[in-house]
Scaffold this motif. Structure first.
Motif, mmCIF file in Angstrom:
data_model
loop_
_atom_site.group_PDB
_atom_site.id
_atom_site.type_symbol
_atom_site.label_atom_id
_atom_site.label_comp_id
_atom_site.label_asym_id
_atom_site.label_seq_id
_atom_site.Cartn_x
_atom_site.Cartn_y
_atom_site.Cartn_z
ATOM 1 N N PRO A 45 0.840 -1.190 0.000
ATOM 2 C CA PRO A 45 0.000 0.000 0.000
ATOM 3 C C PRO A 45 0.885 1.253 0.000
ATOM 4 O O PRO A 45 1.945 1.261 0.617
ATOM 5 C CB PRO A 45 -0.784 -0.110 1.316
ATOM 6 C CG PRO A 45 -0.026 -1.079 2.147
ATOM 7 C CD PRO A 45 0.780 -1.953 1.232
ATOM 8 N N PHE A 46 0.484 2.243 -0.749
ATOM 9 C CA PHE A 46 1.258 3.479 -0.783
ATOM 10 C C PHE A 46 0.391 4.616 -0.291
ATOM 11 O O PHE A 46 -0.694 4.853 -0.807
ATOM 12 C CB PHE A 46 1.748 3.757 -2.212
ATOM 13 C CG PHE A 46 2.296 5.148 -2.377
ATOM 14 C CD1 PHE A 46 3.465 5.521 -1.730
ATOM 15 C CD2 PHE A 46 1.627 6.094 -3.145
ATOM 16 C CE1 PHE A 46 3.961 6.814 -1.854
ATOM 17 C CE2 PHE A 46 2.121 7.385 -3.283
ATOM 18 C CZ PHE A 46 3.296 7.741 -2.632
ATOM 19 N N SER A 279 5.676 2.336 -6.979
ATOM 20 C CA SER A 279 5.491 1.133 -7.795
ATOM 21 C C SER A 279 4.794 1.458 -9.120
ATOM 22 O O SER A 279 4.166 0.594 -9.728
ATOM 23 C CB SER A 279 4.720 0.064 -7.013
ATOM 24 O OG SER A 279 3.491 0.604 -6.618
ATOM 25 N N ALA A 280 4.940 2.718 -9.554
ATOM 26 C CA ALA A 280 4.484 3.161 -10.875
ATOM 27 C C ALA A 280 2.980 3.035 -11.086
ATOM 28 O O ALA A 280 2.524 2.713 -12.179
ATOM 29 C CB ALA A 280 5.266 2.452 -11.985
#
Ligand SMILES: O=C(O)CCC(=O)C(=O)O
Ligand SMILES: [Fe+2]
Length: 378
Positions: A45-46, A279-280
């Motif tokens: 999770p970001f 993570s793009a």
């Protein structure tokens, strides 16, 4: 331990195209690699960190270092965070957004035309929609830029300001006072607050990079600092962000990374900013009331030898409301020649970039956004 850095000769003019090209191509390659990178199947999770910087104003170095450490963690991962309790009065921020609206809505096309960006060799003035573009897309945004003047600096400056092209001619184009009464004064108030906040943040960046706290002070006495007022019209077919939808044809501002050291962004209550996560994955960065969004920009990435990450972002107004935003792009003094920071160089990570004058770097990047280079610095 820091290894000795072999420095090539410092470029003295735009004619030194090797460094100039290197700056432009490097930025382009970085953007492409971020956009095309296919991350391994990590679903970590970001979350965009929110950093309360109130204790960075403390007289205790330990308190200041604790905030700097949080900044370091954000800059080495996403390069993107919110700051709260930053000391800029909230009414000053609200006034600024109101002034952005007044500028775009109450000036007529002829009045705006007199301040057209094409009149400026240093990128200041009014940007009609689609005049500038990141990737050749027709962008829906309309803008107005102004940069450093001693009159906008509470310290009064040191009288040595240089534009990106090395000249000291006045670059700003202002509306006449009778056209927009009080506008200049409100711009001055906001700019001077942001300048002081940006200088303060640079001290935190220094601590975050294990440098003496005053490392950047002498580099920010007459700094490059551009305010950009932006307007994005409402979406023609509003639809909320979802991870599967794309930028759509109504791109407000194409995917890019900023050019200077860092950006402090103020935005209206309407969302629209999307950032590329570590993570793009495109991730919305919604407005957080009372905050500024801070993002590391390319020149800071360069001068930290890639240790701090410049964030790729774009704006798509997917809502039925219009969006206003005010980025403040902060640099060091444009006549400053910048080398890789000693704390970011080691035997394993030798300096990747030759030294470059800050203004020269920004000029090169800026001239790429308009067809034919826009005549910047010509
Ligand atoms: O409007 C925004 O939220 C961001 C603007 C931006 O990224 C820029 O002007 O570089
Ligand atoms: Fe940006």
């Amino acid at each position: 331990m820091a290894a000795a850095i072999q420095t090539p000769p410092i470029p003295t003019s735009r004619n030194d195209l090797s460094t100039f090209d290197e700056a432009r191509k490097g930025a382009y390659a970085y953007l492409q690699s971020r956009l095309t990178h296919k991350p391994a199947a990590s679903n970590e999770p970001f979350e965009i960190p929110v950093i309360d910087i109130s204790s960075s104003f403390s007289s205790s170095l330990l308190d200041r270092q604790a905030v700097a450490d949080k900044i370091c963690a954000a800059c080495t991962t996403s390069g993107f965070f919110y700051i709260t309790n930053h000391g800029v009065p909230l009414p000053t921020c609200a006034t600024m957004l109101g002034e952005a609206k007044r500028f775009f809505k109450s000036l007529n096309p002829e009045q705006k035309e007199l301040m057209h960006l094409r009149n400026s060799k240093v990128g200041m003035g009014w940007e009609p929609k689609a005049y500038t573009s990141i990737a050749g897309d027709t962008e829906t945004k309309e803008g107005f830029n102004f940069g450093y003047e001693a009159a906008l600096d509470k310290t009064g400056g040191d009288g040595l300001y240089r534009n990106i092209d090395g000249t000291n001619v006045k670059g700003n184009q202002w509306p006449r006072e009778e056209e927009l009464p009080g506008f200049f004064e409100n711009m001055r108030e906001y700019y001077s607050e942001l300048l002081q906040l940006a200088r303060h943040l640079f001290r935190l960046f220094a601590l975050s990079l294990a440098l003496p706290e005053d490392h950047f002070d002498s580099m920010t006495t007459h700094p490059g600092g551009t305010v950009r007022l932006l307007y994005y019209p409402p979406a023609k077919t509003p639809s909320p962000f979802s991870s599967s939808n794309s930028a759509s044809s109504e791109i407000g501002l194409g995917a890019h990374s900023d050019y200077e050291c860092f950006t402090l962004l103020l935005c209206s209550a309407s969302s629209g900013l999307e950032i590329l996560s570590p993570s793009a994955k495109w991730t919305p960065a919604p407005p957080v009331p009372g905050s500024f969004i801070v993002n590391v920009a390319d020149f800071m990435m360069r001068f930290t030898n890639g240790v701090y990450k410049s964030t790729v972002h774009r704006v798509v107004n997917r809502a039925a409301e219009e969006r206003y935003s005010v980025p403040f792009f902060f640099s060091v003094n444009y006549d400053q020649v910048v080398e890789t920071l000693p704390s970011c160089v080691s035997e394993e990570n030798p300096a990747k970039f030759p030294p470059i004058r800050a203004g020269e770097y920004v000029l090169q990047r800026f001239s790429n956004t308009t067809e034919g280079g826009g005549g910047y610095g010509a």
